[in-house]
Design a protein around this motif. Sequence first.
Motif, PDB file in Angstrom:
ATOM      1  N   PRO A 141      -1.788  -3.727  -0.370  1.00 48.54           N
ATOM      2  CA  PRO A 141      -2.169  -3.236  -1.699  1.00 48.54           C
ATOM      3  C   PRO A 141      -3.253  -2.168  -1.651  1.00 48.54           C
ATOM      4  CG  PRO A 141      -2.867  -5.514  -1.380  1.00 48.54           C
ATOM      5  CD  PRO A 141      -1.945  -5.195  -0.264  1.00 48.54           C
ATOM      6  N   LEU A 142      -4.150  -2.236  -0.663  1.00 49.31           N
ATOM      7  CA  LEU A 142      -5.166  -1.198  -0.536  1.00 49.31           C
ATOM      8  C   LEU A 142      -4.526   0.136  -0.134  1.00 49.31           C
ATOM      9  CD1 LEU A 142      -7.983  -3.260   1.224  1.00 49.31           C
ATOM     10  CD2 LEU A 142      -7.945  -2.485  -1.154  1.00 49.31           C
ATOM     11  N   MET A 143      -3.561   0.095   0.780  1.00 47.92           N
ATOM     12  CA  MET A 143      -2.815   1.307   1.144  1.00 47.92           C
ATOM     13  C   MET A 143      -2.090   1.879  -0.070  1.00 47.92           C
ATOM     14  SD  MET A 143      -0.904   0.602   4.756  1.00 47.92           S
ATOM     15  CE  MET A 143      -1.767   0.438   6.315  1.00 47.92           C
ATOM     16  N   PHE A 144      -1.483   1.003  -0.832  1.00 42.84           N
ATOM     17  CA  PHE A 144      -0.731   1.408  -2.013  1.00 42.84           C
ATOM     18  C   PHE A 144      -1.634   2.163  -2.980  1.00 42.84           C
ATOM     19  CE2 PHE A 144       0.551   0.212  -6.393  1.00 42.84           C
ATOM     20  CZ  PHE A 144       1.838   0.748  -6.424  1.00 42.84           C
ATOM     21  N   LEU A 145      -2.806   1.633  -3.247  1.00 44.52           N
ATOM     22  CA  LEU A 145      -3.732   2.269  -4.168  1.00 44.52           C
ATOM     23  C   LEU A 145      -4.285   3.567  -3.588  1.00 44.52           C
ATOM     24  CD1 LEU A 145      -5.607  -0.935  -5.366  1.00 44.52           C
ATOM     25  CD2 LEU A 145      -4.056   0.470  -6.738  1.00 44.52           C
ATOM     26  N   VAL A 163      -3.896   6.627  -9.793  1.00 49.54           N
ATOM     27  CA  VAL A 163      -3.257   5.360 -10.128  1.00 49.54           C
ATOM     28  C   VAL A 163      -2.839   5.403 -11.599  1.00 49.54           C
ATOM     29  CG1 VAL A 163      -3.580   2.875 -10.347  1.00 49.54           C
ATOM     30  CG2 VAL A 163      -4.565   4.087  -8.388  1.00 49.54           C
ATOM     31  N   THR A 164      -1.556   5.259 -11.841  1.00 49.16           N
ATOM     32  CA  THR A 164      -1.012   5.319 -13.196  1.00 49.16           C
ATOM     33  C   THR A 164      -0.756   3.913 -13.730  1.00 49.16           C
ATOM     34  OG1 THR A 164       1.296   5.347 -12.496  1.00 49.16           O
ATOM     35  CG2 THR A 164       0.128   7.476 -12.558  1.00 49.16           C
ATOM     36  N   ALA A 165      -0.301   3.854 -14.978  1.00 48.78           N
ATOM     37  CA  ALA A 165       0.060   2.559 -15.562  1.00 48.78           C
ATOM     38  C   ALA A 165       1.176   1.898 -14.773  1.00 48.78           C
ATOM     39  CB  ALA A 165       0.469   2.753 -17.019  1.00 48.78           C
ATOM     40  N   LYS A 166       2.095   2.709 -14.230  1.00 50.38           N
ATOM     41  CA  LYS A 166       3.174   2.139 -13.415  1.00 50.38           C
ATOM     42  C   LYS A 166       2.622   1.493 -12.154  1.00 50.38           C
ATOM     43  CE  LYS A 166       7.594   4.350 -14.410  1.00 50.38           C
ATOM     44  NZ  LYS A 166       8.722   5.121 -13.824  1.00 50.38           N
ATOM     45  N   HIS A 167       1.639   2.142 -11.517  1.00 51.83           N
ATOM     46  CA  HIS A 167       1.030   1.555 -10.320  1.00 51.83           C
ATOM     47  C   HIS A 167       0.360   0.230 -10.658  1.00 51.83           C
ATOM     48  CE1 HIS A 167       1.267   5.843  -9.011  1.00 51.83           C
ATOM     49  NE2 HIS A 167       1.558   5.274  -7.854  1.00 51.83           N
ATOM     50  N   GLU A 168      -0.312   0.188 -11.791  1.00 47.19           N
ATOM     51  CA  GLU A 168      -0.979  -1.050 -12.183  1.00 47.19           C
ATOM     52  C   GLU A 168       0.035  -2.162 -12.434  1.00 47.19           C
ATOM     53  OE1 GLU A 168      -3.962  -0.719 -15.202  1.00 47.19           O
ATOM     54  OE2 GLU A 168      -4.616   1.261 -14.517  1.00 47.19           O
ATOM     55  N   ARG A 169       1.169  -1.819 -13.059  1.00 41.27           N
ATOM     56  CA  ARG A 169       2.206  -2.835 -13.297  1.00 41.27           C
ATOM     57  C   ARG A 169       2.834  -3.299 -11.992  1.00 41.27           C
ATOM     58  NH1 ARG A 169       4.028   0.610 -17.352  1.00 41.27           N
ATOM     59  NH2 ARG A 169       5.942   1.061 -16.187  1.00 41.27           N
ATOM     60  N   TYR A 170       2.916  -2.399 -11.024  1.00 41.64           N
ATOM     61  CA  TYR A 170       3.603  -2.724  -9.771  1.00 41.64           C
ATOM     62  C   TYR A 170       2.685  -3.408  -8.753  1.00 41.64           C
ATOM     63  CZ  TYR A 170       7.133  -2.103  -6.122  1.00 41.64           C
ATOM     64  OH  TYR A 170       8.084  -2.310  -5.157  1.00 41.64           O
ATOM     65  N   LEU A 171       1.376  -3.303  -8.942  1.00 48.06           N
ATOM     66  CA  LEU A 171       0.440  -3.850  -7.959  1.00 48.06           C
ATOM     67  C   LEU A 171       0.636  -5.352  -7.709  1.00 48.06           C
ATOM     68  CD1 LEU A 171      -1.926  -3.331  -6.053  1.00 48.06           C
ATOM     69  CD2 LEU A 171      -3.479  -3.605  -8.007  1.00 48.06           C
ATOM     70  N   PRO A 172       0.829  -6.200  -8.736  1.00 46.13           N
ATOM     71  CA  PRO A 172       1.095  -7.609  -8.428  1.00 46.13           C
ATOM     72  C   PRO A 172       2.343  -7.801  -7.572  1.00 46.13           C
ATOM     73  CG  PRO A 172       0.563  -7.330 -10.755  1.00 46.13           C
ATOM     74  CD  PRO A 172       0.757  -5.950 -10.199  1.00 46.13           C
ATOM     75  N   LEU A 202       3.695   2.637   1.201  1.00 40.62           N
ATOM     76  CA  LEU A 202       3.209   3.988   0.934  1.00 40.62           C
ATOM     77  C   LEU A 202       4.175   4.764   0.053  1.00 40.62           C
ATOM     78  CD1 LEU A 202       1.844   4.976   4.468  1.00 40.62           C
ATOM     79  CD2 LEU A 202       0.496   4.399   2.451  1.00 40.62           C
ATOM     80  N   ASP A 203       5.474   4.673   0.384  1.00 46.75           N
ATOM     81  CA  ASP A 203       6.460   5.436  -0.375  1.00 46.75           C
ATOM     82  C   ASP A 203       6.573   4.947  -1.817  1.00 46.75           C
ATOM     83  OD1 ASP A 203       6.942   7.039   1.778  1.00 46.75           O
ATOM     84  OD2 ASP A 203       8.921   6.207   2.252  1.00 46.75           O
ATOM     85  N   SER A 204       6.358   3.655  -2.043  1.00 49.49           N
ATOM     86  CA  SER A 204       6.388   3.152  -3.414  1.00 49.49           C
ATOM     87  C   SER A 204       5.308   3.820  -4.259  1.00 49.49           C
ATOM     88  CB  SER A 204       6.197   1.631  -3.429  1.00 49.49           C
ATOM     89  OG  SER A 204       7.273   0.977  -2.803  1.00 49.49           O
ATOM     90  N   ALA A 205       4.115   3.946  -3.691  1.00 49.13           N
ATOM     91  CA  ALA A 205       3.024   4.596  -4.417  1.00 49.13           C
ATOM     92  C   ALA A 205       3.345   6.060  -4.682  1.00 49.13           C
ATOM     93  CB  ALA A 205       1.726   4.478  -3.624  1.00 49.13           C
ATOM     94  N   LEU A 206       3.900   6.739  -3.688  1.00 49.99           N
ATOM     95  CA  LEU A 206       4.236   8.152  -3.852  1.00 49.99           C
ATOM     96  C   LEU A 206       5.362   8.338  -4.858  1.00 49.99           C
ATOM     97  CD1 LEU A 206       2.369   8.357  -1.402  1.00 49.99           C
ATOM     98  CD2 LEU A 206       4.008   9.909  -0.333  1.00 49.99           C
ATOM     99  N   THR A 207       6.357   7.488  -4.790  1.00 48.88           N
ATOM    100  CA  THR A 207       7.500   7.584  -5.707  1.00 48.88           C
ATOM    101  C   THR A 207       7.067   7.424  -7.151  1.00 48.88           C
ATOM    102  OG1 THR A 207       9.076   6.799  -4.042  1.00 48.88           O
ATOM    103  CG2 THR A 207       9.706   6.525  -6.344  1.00 48.88           C
TER     104      THR A 207
END
Length: 354
Positions: free
Chosen positions: A62-66, A75-84, A191-196
């Motif tokens: 999750p730290l890499m993702f952020l 970090v967008t609203a989508k990232h926040e929804r996807y973080l869990p 990583l790619d999830s965050a970029l996508t």
Amino acid sequence: MPTTIEYPAHFRGIYEHIRARHAPLLAAAREHLRELPISDDLRPALAYQTWDNPQPSFILFPLMFLAAADATGGVTAKHERYLPTVLLYAELIAVADDTVDRSVRRSGRQTFAHRFGDASALPMAVTLATLVLQRAQACDGRVFEAATAYFARFFPLELWEREHAFPEPALYDAWLAHRYAQASWSTQFVLDSALTLNDSPTWPTAAVDALNRIGQDVDDIVNVVEFREADGENDDLLCGLVTRPMLQAIEARPELADQIAALWDRHRPLAAEQLSIAAYADRRASLIRDTLPAYLPVRQAILEHGIPAAVRACLADLRTCVRESPEALRPLMRGLAVTFLDRLRALNLVEVRA
């Protein structure tokens, strides 16, 4: 209430920066998991593995993702929804890894398979995978497609590893390639999830592969140097795993191949038995005591020859992962890699400046 997150003390650098910046998001993601509408039958198991777990498994994910989100627009609203979902994904990988590796402890507590039994690990893994896929689909169809592709690649690698523990020498190179691939697919997915989600191109595979060779090699180097078996965690060599330090030691001292083969011949029959993790751990402890005289000279040779060569390979991969990354992402890639290498610096094995 969820327990307070305990972050790994060894990983600072960029991870500490991201933690300081996004700790509220991580806390909220854990709280979200506690409030999932799940059955009472599932709740004790999910609680143990997630919100009651002081140190979430693979917390670096999750730290890499952020961090990747920050580097590509924020970090967008989508990232926040996807973080869990990233937290659930990391726990899925932990349950699978610990079950395949027959591990009794992770981060100072019982693994899921040891706490609830091997038979419970399969339905728990399926449950976690289902939650990840459902939530990915609800967030963005692109990360759902990436998740399905990832699972189709990762779990066959886990199965292959389980079926080829204590391999014959002819499989050593293939074994190490599979070991790296498991780590690489996992990190690439995160990583790619965050970029996508920021509509950015995915990270070049060559860069992520090099980063994960560093991460895996550092973990394998520390496993030898700190003798993890003494802390209740599995020793790679005694588990029949092929690592770069082991192969580099054999290259320097070819006679080690016969010594390792003889050692593994004694361990292989136990690995083939269909024992629970608890029973396996008891039998394995006795076998380790019996084979310690054969193990210690091999470990010493790996320390003398394999560790320095593996460290040099890590430094070469540091240059590769930065060079193969897009220019805008090179500072982040270097930060991720150097933070892994900081563990070696703490052991006086390497000097790298961030």
